[in-house]
Write a protein that holds these residues in place. Structure first.
Motif, PDB file in Angstrom:
ATOM      1  N   SER A 135      44.038 -23.958  16.044  1.00  0.00           N
ATOM      2  CA  SER A 135      42.628 -23.964  16.445  1.00  0.00           C
ATOM      3  C   SER A 135      42.174 -25.332  16.926  1.00  0.00           C
ATOM      4  CB  SER A 135      41.732 -23.490  15.298  1.00  0.00           C
ATOM      5  OG  SER A 135      41.714 -24.428  14.238  1.00  0.00           O
ATOM      6  N   VAL A 136      42.899 -26.361  16.573  1.00  0.00           N
ATOM      7  CA  VAL A 136      42.643 -27.703  17.104  1.00  0.00           C
ATOM      8  C   VAL A 136      43.825 -28.058  17.996  1.00  0.00           C
ATOM      9  CG1 VAL A 136      42.301 -30.154  16.593  1.00  0.00           C
ATOM     10  CG2 VAL A 136      41.274 -28.413  15.099  1.00  0.00           C
ATOM     11  N   SER A 137      43.592 -28.024  19.290  1.00  0.00           N
ATOM     12  CA  SER A 137      44.683 -28.295  20.220  1.00  0.00           C
ATOM     13  C   SER A 137      44.105 -28.537  21.597  1.00  0.00           C
ATOM     14  CB  SER A 137      45.674 -27.126  20.284  1.00  0.00           C
ATOM     15  OG  SER A 137      45.073 -25.976  20.863  1.00  0.00           O
ATOM     16  N   ALA A 138      44.925 -29.077  22.474  1.00  0.00           N
ATOM     17  CA  ALA A 138      44.539 -29.292  23.872  1.00  0.00           C
ATOM     18  C   ALA A 138      45.791 -29.163  24.716  1.00  0.00           C
ATOM     19  CB  ALA A 138      43.909 -30.675  24.053  1.00  0.00           C
ATOM     20  N   GLY A 139      45.618 -28.704  25.953  1.00  0.00           N
ATOM     21  CA  GLY A 139      46.740 -28.594  26.850  1.00  0.00           C
ATOM     22  C   GLY A 139      47.796 -27.593  26.419  1.00  0.00           C
ATOM     23  N   ALA A 140      47.378 -26.571  25.648  1.00  0.00           N
ATOM     24  CA  ALA A 140      48.290 -25.517  25.183  1.00  0.00           C
ATOM     25  C   ALA A 140      49.436 -26.069  24.344  1.00  0.00           C
ATOM     26  CB  ALA A 140      48.833 -24.700  26.357  1.00  0.00           C
ATOM     27  N   ARG A 141      49.186 -27.134  23.600  1.00  0.00           N
ATOM     28  CA  ARG A 141      50.210 -27.685  22.716  1.00  0.00           C
ATOM     29  C   ARG A 141      50.436 -26.736  21.543  1.00  0.00           C
ATOM     30  NH1 ARG A 141      52.062 -32.667  23.061  1.00  0.00           N
ATOM     31  NH2 ARG A 141      52.435 -32.756  20.814  1.00  0.00           N
ATOM     32  N   ASP A 142      51.701 -26.617  21.146  1.00  0.00           N
ATOM     33  CA  ASP A 142      52.109 -25.785  20.006  1.00  0.00           C
ATOM     34  C   ASP A 142      51.638 -24.347  20.159  1.00  0.00           C
ATOM     35  OD1 ASP A 142      53.322 -28.010  18.859  1.00  0.00           O
ATOM     36  OD2 ASP A 142      51.507 -28.586  17.791  1.00  0.00           O
ATOM     37  N   THR A 143      51.642 -23.877  21.403  1.00  0.00           N
ATOM     38  CA  THR A 143      51.156 -22.545  21.744  1.00  0.00           C
ATOM     39  C   THR A 143      52.285 -21.733  22.371  1.00  0.00           C
ATOM     40  OG1 THR A 143      48.908 -23.355  22.124  1.00  0.00           O
ATOM     41  CG2 THR A 143      49.494 -21.284  23.177  1.00  0.00           C
ATOM     42  N   ALA A 144      52.329 -20.449  22.049  1.00  0.00           N
ATOM     43  CA  ALA A 144      53.309 -19.560  22.668  1.00  0.00           C
ATOM     44  C   ALA A 144      52.774 -18.136  22.644  1.00  0.00           C
ATOM     45  CB  ALA A 144      54.656 -19.622  21.950  1.00  0.00           C
ATOM     46  N   ARG A 145      53.311 -17.331  23.530  1.00  0.00           N
ATOM     47  CA  ARG A 145      52.990 -15.905  23.500  1.00  0.00           C
ATOM     48  C   ARG A 145      54.225 -15.119  23.098  1.00  0.00           C
ATOM     49  NH1 ARG A 145      54.237 -12.382  27.976  1.00  0.00           N
ATOM     50  NH2 ARG A 145      55.086 -13.475  29.795  1.00  0.00           N
ATOM     51  N   TYR A 146      53.984 -13.965  22.491  1.00  0.00           N
ATOM     52  CA  TYR A 146      55.069 -13.137  21.997  1.00  0.00           C
ATOM     53  C   TYR A 146      54.871 -11.709  22.484  1.00  0.00           C
ATOM     54  CZ  TYR A 146      55.909 -17.194  19.148  1.00  0.00           C
ATOM     55  OH  TYR A 146      56.161 -18.479  18.752  1.00  0.00           O
ATOM     56  N   GLU A 147      55.929 -11.117  22.988  1.00  0.00           N
ATOM     57  CA  GLU A 147      55.843  -9.758  23.485  1.00  0.00           C
ATOM     58  C   GLU A 147      55.642  -8.780  22.335  1.00  0.00           C
ATOM     59  OE1 GLU A 147      59.606  -9.813  25.570  1.00  0.00           O
ATOM     60  OE2 GLU A 147      58.542  -9.857  27.502  1.00  0.00           O
ATOM     61  N   SER A 148      55.107  -7.636  22.659  1.00  0.00           N
ATOM     62  CA  SER A 148      54.874  -6.616  21.641  1.00  0.00           C
ATOM     63  C   SER A 148      56.170  -6.295  20.907  1.00  0.00           C
ATOM     64  CB  SER A 148      54.316  -5.355  22.305  1.00  0.00           C
ATOM     65  OG  SER A 148      54.060  -4.363  21.333  1.00  0.00           O
ATOM     66  N   GLY A 149      56.055  -6.202  19.598  1.00  0.00           N
ATOM     67  CA  GLY A 149      57.218  -5.916  18.772  1.00  0.00           C
ATOM     68  C   GLY A 149      57.920  -7.147  18.242  1.00  0.00           C
ATOM     69  N   ARG A 150      57.605  -8.318  18.777  1.00  0.00           N
ATOM     70  CA  ARG A 150      58.247  -9.565  18.309  1.00  0.00           C
ATOM     71  C   ARG A 150      57.411 -10.189  17.195  1.00  0.00           C
ATOM     72  NH1 ARG A 150      63.356  -9.830  19.981  1.00  0.00           N
ATOM     73  NH2 ARG A 150      63.254 -12.070  19.616  1.00  0.00           N
ATOM     74  N   THR A 151      57.044  -9.358  16.222  1.00  0.00           N
ATOM     75  CA  THR A 151      56.125  -9.813  15.179  1.00  0.00           C
ATOM     76  C   THR A 151      56.764 -10.870  14.275  1.00  0.00           C
ATOM     77  OG1 THR A 151      56.775  -7.940  13.798  1.00  0.00           O
ATOM     78  CG2 THR A 151      54.819  -7.667  15.182  1.00  0.00           C
ATOM     79  N   ALA A 152      58.052 -10.760  14.021  1.00  0.00           N
ATOM     80  CA  ALA A 152      58.704 -11.748  13.160  1.00  0.00           C
ATOM     81  C   ALA A 152      58.649 -13.135  13.789  1.00  0.00           C
ATOM     82  CB  ALA A 152      60.148 -11.337  12.875  1.00  0.00           C
ATOM     83  N   ASP A 153      58.851 -13.205  15.107  1.00  0.00           N
ATOM     84  CA  ASP A 153      58.789 -14.489  15.801  1.00  0.00           C
ATOM     85  C   ASP A 153      57.372 -15.052  15.781  1.00  0.00           C
ATOM     86  OD1 ASP A 153      61.484 -14.274  16.393  1.00  0.00           O
ATOM     87  OD2 ASP A 153      61.121 -13.379  18.363  1.00  0.00           O
ATOM     88  N   ALA A 154      56.381 -14.193  16.029  1.00  0.00           N
ATOM     89  CA  ALA A 154      54.990 -14.639  16.002  1.00  0.00           C
ATOM     90  C   ALA A 154      54.609 -15.111  14.607  1.00  0.00           C
ATOM     91  CB  ALA A 154      54.071 -13.502  16.451  1.00  0.00           C
ATOM     92  N   ALA A 155      55.064 -14.389  13.575  1.00  0.00           N
ATOM     93  CA  ALA A 155      54.752 -14.780  12.198  1.00  0.00           C
ATOM     94  C   ALA A 155      55.410 -16.107  11.842  1.00  0.00           C
ATOM     95  CB  ALA A 155      55.216 -13.686  11.243  1.00  0.00           C
ATOM     96  N   ARG A 156      56.617 -16.321  12.333  1.00  0.00           N
ATOM     97  CA  ARG A 156      57.307 -17.591  12.071  1.00  0.00           C
ATOM     98  C   ARG A 156      56.511 -18.763  12.664  1.00  0.00           C
ATOM     99  NH1 ARG A 156      61.588 -16.275  14.435  1.00  0.00           N
ATOM    100  NH2 ARG A 156      62.432 -15.145  12.645  1.00  0.00           N
ATOM    101  N   HIS A 157      56.007 -18.590  13.855  1.00  0.00           N
ATOM    102  CA  HIS A 157      55.186 -19.610  14.509  1.00  0.00           C
ATOM    103  C   HIS A 157      53.924 -19.857  13.694  1.00  0.00           C
ATOM    104  CE1 HIS A 157      53.172 -20.935  18.565  1.00  0.00           C
ATOM    105  NE2 HIS A 157      52.918 -21.768  17.587  1.00  0.00           N
ATOM    106  N   ALA A 158      53.247 -18.772  13.291  1.00  0.00           N
ATOM    107  CA  ALA A 158      52.015 -18.918  12.528  1.00  0.00           C
ATOM    108  C   ALA A 158      52.265 -19.643  11.203  1.00  0.00           C
ATOM    109  CB  ALA A 158      51.391 -17.542  12.278  1.00  0.00           C
ATOM    110  N   ARG A 159      53.341 -19.276  10.513  1.00  0.00           N
ATOM    111  CA  ARG A 159      53.634 -19.920   9.221  1.00  0.00           C
ATOM    112  C   ARG A 159      53.948 -21.403   9.406  1.00  0.00           C
ATOM    113  NH1 ARG A 159      56.719 -15.018   8.345  1.00  0.00           N
ATOM    114  NH2 ARG A 159      55.526 -13.602   6.980  1.00  0.00           N
ATOM    115  N   MET A 160      54.624 -21.742  10.506  1.00  0.00           N
ATOM    116  CA  MET A 160      54.918 -23.153  10.777  1.00  0.00           C
ATOM    117  C   MET A 160      53.615 -23.955  10.865  1.00  0.00           C
ATOM    118  SD  MET A 160      56.636 -24.880  14.168  1.00  0.00           S
ATOM    119  CE  MET A 160      55.153 -24.547  15.135  1.00  0.00           C
ATOM    120  N   LEU A 161      52.645 -23.433  11.606  1.00  0.00           N
ATOM    121  CA  LEU A 161      51.375 -24.140  11.752  1.00  0.00           C
ATOM    122  C   LEU A 161      50.611 -24.174  10.439  1.00  0.00           C
ATOM    123  CD1 LEU A 161      50.259 -22.663  15.207  1.00  0.00           C
ATOM    124  CD2 LEU A 161      51.236 -24.921  14.768  1.00  0.00           C
ATOM    125  N   LEU A 162      50.599 -23.059   9.712  1.00  0.00           N
ATOM    126  CA  LEU A 162      49.901 -23.012   8.428  1.00  0.00           C
ATOM    127  C   LEU A 162      50.521 -23.996   7.440  1.00  0.00           C
ATOM    128  CD1 LEU A 162      49.422 -19.158   8.134  1.00  0.00           C
ATOM    129  CD2 LEU A 162      47.617 -20.838   8.516  1.00  0.00           C
TER     130      LEU A 162
END
Length: 295
Positions: A135-162
């Protein structure tokens, strides 16, 4: 006729890379204003020597947020700061999107996860995939998109930031961004110019902090609906006055309607190199802001 001393507030990186900066300083000086580019973390006593400080390319603020917000408060005590310190603080965390949505502004639907919040992997999915970013970022840093069904990858990214103590944003991916993101620039609440640029998150599942921030940026004539949406976002800013400088970033939703992706009030690229009229409008707005109030 001069209008006092004006600081165009930047950063070490901005002094090296902000293409707007020399255009701004040269245009203000050509109009008789004593303008100077100054890094926000310069000697604290410098700000009292200026009549106005205009926040521009403070591009390292996200890595030093507490320090930067404390600077904004101090600078506002020493001179007139634009945009004002409370607006800067509000805009520094993209949870402001909740305020915009609460005011009826169409925004990209966003869920926020704070450190300590639990979530299910299946919640990190949408028909066209999701975007995960801090939520604090600029220039799309530490940002990625994940295709439908790639929930494990998206969750891994979220946990890294948390785990880093950062609040996470989860948004549905809007295929409409592939038709171009729109960036509308306003000075003192008046529309100046716009650009359209290509999508940033072109490769699913990849965090690329070296990606080009504004691929294919080109002048753009926004639709009435886009201008209307941008103005609604500006009207929802918690300030009695319109921001001196604002950029509203829009994308098209599934129905083809514009929605706010970001409202940039701190250090947006203004694309002044593509708009001579934009430079003139910037100078006029800053000059008017720097004039002493009438009795």
């Amino acid at each position: 006729m001069g209008t006092g001393r004006i600081a165009i507030v930047t950063s070490e990186e901005g002094l090296k890379r902000d293409a707007d900066l020399p255009l701004i300083v040269d245009a203000l000086r050509a109009g008789g204003t004593a303008a100077e580019a100054v890094a926000w973390d310069a000697e604290p006593g410098v700000w009292g020597s200026f009549d106005l400080a205009v926040v521009r390319s403070t591009w390292d603020y996200t890595d030093r947020l507490g320090e930067f917000l404390a600077w904004a408060d101090r600078a506002a005590d020493a001179t007139r700061l634009q945009n004002p310190a409370p607006v800067v603080r509000w805009n520094s965390d993209k949870r402001y999107l909740l305020d915009l949505a609460g005011a009826g502004v169409p925004v990209v639907p966003t869920r926020f996860l704070a450190p300590g919040d639990g979530f299910r992997e299946e919640d990190l999915d949408a028909a066209d995939g999701v975007v995960v970013k801090p939520s604090v970022s600029a220039g799309a840093r530490d940002t990625a998109r994940y295709e439908s069904g790639r929930t494990a990858d998206a969750a891994r990214h979220a946990r890294m930031l948390l785990d880093q103590g950062r609040t996470v944003m989860i948004q549905p991916y809007l295929p409409g961004v592939e038709r171009g993101e729109r960036a509308l620039v306003f000075f003192s609440g008046t529309f100046s110019h716009a650009i359209r640029k290509g999508p940033l998150l072109t490769e699913p599942g990849v965090i690329d902090n070296d990606r080009e921030a504004h691929p294919g940026a080109a002048p753009y004539r926004p639709s009435e609906a886009e201008i209307r949406t941008a103005r609604a976002a500006l009207a929802a800013v918690p300030s009695p006055d319109a921001p001196l400088i604002a950029r509203v970033d829009l994308a098209l939703d599934g129905a083809g309607d514009p929605v706010v992706m970001e409202l940039e009030l701190i250090e947006p690229n203004l694309f002044l190199g593509s708009s001579a009229e934009g430079v003139e409008r910037f100078v006029a707005a800053v000059t008017a802001e720097s004039l002493p109030p009438t009795a």
